[in-house]
Motif scaffolding. Sequence first.
Motif, mmCIF file in Angstrom:
data_model
loop_
_atom_site.group_PDB
_atom_site.id
_atom_site.type_symbol
_atom_site.label_atom_id
_atom_site.label_comp_id
_atom_site.label_asym_id
_atom_site.label_seq_id
_atom_site.Cartn_x
_atom_site.Cartn_y
_atom_site.Cartn_z
ATOM 1 N N ALA A 188 0.906 -1.073 -0.072
ATOM 2 C CA ALA A 188 -0.064 0.104 -0.232
ATOM 3 C C ALA A 188 0.782 1.423 -0.110
ATOM 4 C CB ALA A 188 -0.857 -0.071 1.272
ATOM 5 N N HIS A 189 0.300 2.219 -0.457
ATOM 6 C CA HIS A 189 1.036 3.402 -0.666
ATOM 7 C C HIS A 189 0.770 4.304 0.727
ATOM 8 C CE1 HIS A 189 2.585 7.640 -1.936
ATOM 9 N NE2 HIS A 189 2.928 6.839 -2.871
ATOM 10 N N HIS A 190 1.665 4.914 1.139
ATOM 11 C CA HIS A 190 1.662 5.623 2.519
ATOM 12 C C HIS A 190 0.772 7.077 2.330
ATOM 13 C CE1 HIS A 190 4.794 3.780 4.828
ATOM 14 N NE2 HIS A 190 5.666 4.015 3.975
ATOM 15 N N ALA A 191 0.111 7.127 1.379
ATOM 16 C CA ALA A 191 -0.876 7.920 1.120
ATOM 17 C C ALA A 191 -2.273 7.617 1.625
ATOM 18 C CB ALA A 191 -1.198 8.511 -0.301
ATOM 19 N N VAL A 192 -2.414 6.396 1.677
ATOM 20 C CA VAL A 192 -3.701 5.647 2.317
ATOM 21 C C VAL A 192 -3.278 4.566 3.357
ATOM 22 C CG1 VAL A 192 -4.939 5.881 0.113
ATOM 23 C CG2 VAL A 192 -3.537 3.815 0.576
ATOM 24 N N TYR A 193 -2.054 4.476 4.126
ATOM 25 C CA TYR A 193 -1.668 3.435 5.010
ATOM 26 C C TYR A 193 -0.570 3.737 5.676
ATOM 27 C CZ TYR A 193 -1.374 -1.736 6.097
ATOM 28 O OH TYR A 193 -1.211 -2.901 6.669
ATOM 29 N N ASP A 194 -0.640 3.352 7.126
ATOM 30 C CA ASP A 194 0.598 3.587 8.122
ATOM 31 C C ASP A 194 0.645 2.502 8.705
ATOM 32 O OD1 ASP A 194 -1.477 4.054 9.802
ATOM 33 O OD2 ASP A 194 -1.289 6.104 9.978
ATOM 34 N N THR A 195 1.789 2.672 9.771
ATOM 35 C CA THR A 195 2.061 1.656 10.845
ATOM 36 C C THR A 195 0.753 1.102 11.471
ATOM 37 O OG1 THR A 195 4.111 2.291 10.912
ATOM 38 C CG2 THR A 195 3.300 0.812 12.733
ATOM 39 N N ALA A 196 0.041 2.050 12.156
ATOM 40 C CA ALA A 196 -1.299 1.732 12.848
ATOM 41 C C ALA A 196 -2.320 1.048 12.012
ATOM 42 C CB ALA A 196 -1.868 3.025 13.540
ATOM 43 N N SER A 197 -2.382 1.275 10.644
ATOM 44 C CA SER A 197 -3.379 0.706 9.831
ATOM 45 C C SER A 197 -2.900 -0.604 9.730
ATOM 46 C CB SER A 197 -3.235 1.371 8.552
ATOM 47 O OG SER A 197 -3.350 2.647 8.490
ATOM 48 N N SER A 198 -1.646 -0.923 9.847
ATOM 49 C CA SER A 198 -1.159 -2.765 9.645
ATOM 50 C C SER A 198 -1.801 -3.344 10.860
ATOM 51 C CB SER A 198 0.325 -2.491 9.831
ATOM 52 O OG SER A 198 0.591 -3.999 9.739
ATOM 53 N N PHE A 199 -1.781 -2.598 11.914
ATOM 54 C CA PHE A 199 -2.377 -3.389 13.100
ATOM 55 C C PHE A 199 -3.876 -3.584 12.785
ATOM 56 C CE2 PHE A 199 1.080 -1.570 15.428
ATOM 57 C CZ PHE A 199 1.698 -2.726 15.902
ATOM 58 N N ASN A 200 -4.507 -2.554 12.456
ATOM 59 C CA ASN A 200 -5.849 -2.732 12.346
ATOM 60 C C ASN A 200 -6.443 -3.631 11.165
ATOM 61 O OD1 ASN A 200 -6.363 -0.945 14.372
ATOM 62 N ND2 ASN A 200 -6.457 0.982 12.885
ATOM 63 N N VAL A 201 -5.750 -3.534 9.885
ATOM 64 C CA VAL A 201 -5.947 -4.519 8.998
ATOM 65 C C VAL A 201 -5.787 -6.288 9.332
ATOM 66 C CG1 VAL A 201 -5.033 -5.502 6.791
ATOM 67 C CG2 VAL A 201 -5.368 -3.102 7.104
ATOM 68 N N ARG A 202 -4.424 -6.356 10.225
ATOM 69 C CA ARG A 202 -4.355 -7.714 10.831
ATOM 70 C C ARG A 202 -5.563 -8.152 11.634
ATOM 71 N NH1 ARG A 202 1.407 -9.363 14.063
ATOM 72 N NH2 ARG A 202 0.790 -11.523 13.856
ATOM 73 N N ALA A 203 -5.872 -7.137 12.454
ATOM 74 C CA ALA A 203 -7.170 -7.596 13.618
ATOM 75 C C ALA A 203 -8.341 -7.825 12.831
ATOM 76 C CB ALA A 203 -7.414 -6.571 14.610
ATOM 77 N N GLU A 204 -8.652 -7.036 11.636
ATOM 78 C CA GLU A 204 -9.779 -7.370 11.045
ATOM 79 C C GLU A 204 -9.851 -8.588 10.158
ATOM 80 O OE1 GLU A 204 -11.676 -3.857 9.395
ATOM 81 O OE2 GLU A 204 -11.579 -2.780 10.895
ATOM 82 N N LEU A 205 -8.579 -8.690 9.375
ATOM 83 C CA LEU A 205 -8.440 -9.879 8.702
ATOM 84 C C LEU A 205 -8.761 -11.309 9.440
ATOM 85 C CD1 LEU A 205 -5.714 -9.390 6.025
ATOM 86 C CD2 LEU A 205 -8.072 -9.715 5.569
ATOM 87 N N THR A 206 -8.035 -11.101 10.726
ATOM 88 C CA THR A 206 -8.036 -12.377 11.513
ATOM 89 C C THR A 206 -9.636 -12.630 11.818
ATOM 90 O OG1 THR A 206 -5.815 -11.613 12.294
ATOM 91 C CG2 THR A 206 -7.317 -13.363 13.819
ATOM 92 N N GLU A 207 -10.304 -11.581 12.423
ATOM 93 C CA GLU A 207 -11.810 -11.756 12.855
ATOM 94 C C GLU A 207 -12.600 -12.254 11.450
ATOM 95 O OE1 GLU A 207 -15.289 -11.773 14.528
ATOM 96 O OE2 GLU A 207 -13.396 -12.047 15.228
ATOM 97 N N ILE A 208 -12.497 -11.595 10.429
ATOM 98 C CA ILE A 208 -13.188 -12.077 9.166
ATOM 99 C C ILE A 208 -12.815 -13.324 8.932
ATOM 100 C CG2 ILE A 208 -13.430 -11.490 6.827
ATOM 101 C CD1 ILE A 208 -12.817 -8.561 7.248
ATOM 102 N N CYS A 209 -11.555 -13.882 8.871
ATOM 103 C CA CYS A 209 -11.431 -15.347 8.680
ATOM 104 C C CYS A 209 -11.833 -16.111 9.427
ATOM 105 C CB CYS A 209 -9.802 -15.383 8.470
ATOM 106 S SG CYS A 209 -9.264 -14.862 6.856
ATOM 107 N N ALA A 210 -11.937 -15.861 10.835
ATOM 108 C CA ALA A 210 -12.142 -16.758 12.080
ATOM 109 C C ALA A 210 -13.866 -16.709 11.881
ATOM 110 C CB ALA A 210 -11.848 -16.012 13.277
ATOM 111 N N ALA A 211 -14.500 -15.594 11.724
ATOM 112 C CA ALA A 211 -16.047 -15.786 11.470
ATOM 113 C C ALA A 211 -16.408 -16.619 10.263
ATOM 114 C CB ALA A 211 -16.513 -14.032 11.210
ATOM 115 N N ARG A 212 -15.809 -16.697 9.056
ATOM 116 C CA ARG A 212 -15.902 -17.346 7.805
ATOM 117 C C ARG A 212 -15.554 -18.754 8.523
ATOM 118 N NH1 ARG A 212 -18.462 -17.453 3.160
ATOM 119 N NH2 ARG A 212 -17.531 -19.100 1.783
#
Length: 529
Positions: free
Chosen positions: A144-168
Amino acid sequence: MRDRSAPGGDGPPPASFAQERAWFAARLTHDPPTYCVVDEFPMHADLVAGDLVAALALLAARHESLRTGLRVVDGRLTQDVRARVEPPVEHVDLSGLGPAEQAERIGELRAAMARRPFDLERPPLWRAAVLELGEGAWSVLLAAHHAVYDTASSFNVRAELTEICAARQEGREPDLPDLPCGYGEHARRERARLTPARRAELAAHWRARLAGLPPVHSVPLDHPRPAARTFRGAEVRAALPENVRARLADAARWHGTRPVVLLLAGYVALLHHRSGSDDVVLGLPVAGRAEAATLPMVGALVNMRVLRVSVAGDPDVTALVARVAAALEADEDHDIPFQTLVELVAGPRPPGVPPLYQLAFNHDPGGVLGAPASSCEEDLLLDVTDELVRIVYDVALFDRATVEALLADYLRLLAAALEAPETRLSQLVPARAATGAGARDPEPVVATAPATACEREVAAVWRDVLGTEVTDVHQDFFGLGGHSLQALKMLATLTAAHRAEVSLRTFFADPTVAGLATALLRDQRGGTA
C-alpha cells in the motif's frame, strides 16, 4: 451535489495533511519503494483463496482510504473516494514448495510488489497477493502507498482480517469495530481544527522551542553535500543484541519510562559523540491518532515532529533519559502538520539540506524491516523494531563503512547505557569490541518468569493454546509459534475471565505475557489499553 463518500461537506474531501506530504514527497523521489509499505499477514484456517479475496473486499468496503486516490481540483489536492473498487488481488499457490523455497519466493514477491509504482490518481492505492502455503496455512501480502496506509493501519488490517477469517470458518458474521467517521470526514475535521487562533498558539510554541535551531547537523560527512538532494539511499542492519533486548523492559521500568525512550536516548548520545554538538535535533514520526474515532481507521495519519534535546553539562545516562522524556512531553500537546511548521519556523538553509531536521528516528515495535532500503529522505534514519535495527543513509553523503561503524557504536553504547545508567556521556564513548585474552563472554540472558497472578494466568492460557511452557514474560506469542486465530481464541478466554475488552490491535502492539497482563489490568481499572 453533496459527495456521499465524504459526509460533512460539499464536494470531494480535501487531502489530509499526511496525504498532502506523501503526495508532494512522492513527486520528489520518483522511487516507488520509498512510499510503499508491504505487510505480511499469516493466516491459519480452513479457507479457500476466494475467502481471503472476499475478506480484502470487505476491508475496502469498510475503509474509505482503500478506495481513495488523490486529484488536484481547482488548485487544491483532494481525495477521490470511489463507492467501490475491484480488489487487486493475485492468488499464488506455493503449496508445492518446501519451507526454504517458500520463504525465498515470498521475499521475491515482497520486493516485486514494493517496486511496482502506484498512480496516485487511480485508486485503489494498494494491491495484495494471497499465498497458499499448504495444510491450512495462508499468507496475505499487502502493498500500500503511504498516502492511504501507515503503521497503525497495519495493526487494524491484521486484526480485522483475523476476525473476518475466524467468522468465515465458524459460520458467523464478523464482529468488527465501529468506524465513527470516515477518513474524508477526518480530513475535514483536522483542517477545521487548525483555526487562525490555534495556528498562532502553535507558532508561538514552536518558535520558542526551535529558536536558534542549527540549520544543519554537525555529524561529519564523507562527501560534500550536493546542491540538490538525490534521495538515493542504502542501509546497514543488525540484530538487536539479546543482552539489550533482555534488559530493555526492566531498564525502562527502572527509569520510569518506555523502552522507546531508552532507544532514542541512546541515539541522541551517539549523535552527540559523533557531532560534538550539545544541541541534538531529530525528526520523529507520531501516530496522529489522539482522537478515539481515528483508532480503528485504516489510512494515513502519521505526522513528523521535530525533537530537540540539550546534552549540555555532560549528563549521566539517567539525566539524559529524563531530558529526552521531558522534550517528548513538552511537545505532546502541540502537534502541528509538518509542512505548516516549515512555513512558520524554517528560515534560510543551505542548498540540498532538508528543512528543520536531517537526522531521524523511528521505532516500530511489531514491525518488520522488509527489503533493503534504496532511497532516503533524511541524511540518517535509525529504524528499530523488536528484533532488528538499521541505519538508512544518504549515499551521496556517507560511505557504507562509516555507517557500519555508526551502527556498531550505537549497539555498544546502548548496551553500556543499560548496564551502567550512572555513567556520564563523556565516559560512555562506545568502546570497540574486546579481542584476545581480555575479551569477556557475553552475559547470559536471564528469563523473567511470570511473577504476578495475572501474568501466571496469562501464561497458563498460552500454555494451553500453544502447547508449550512460557518461561519468560517478554517472549513473543508469535515467536513461540502462535498465529492470529490462536491469538483470537486466547483473547476470548482471558477477556471473558477478566470482564475486560482488550482488542487484537492492542495485543499485536505488545504480544507478550507482560504486555497482555498489563492491558487486562488496565482495562479492568477502566483505563484505555
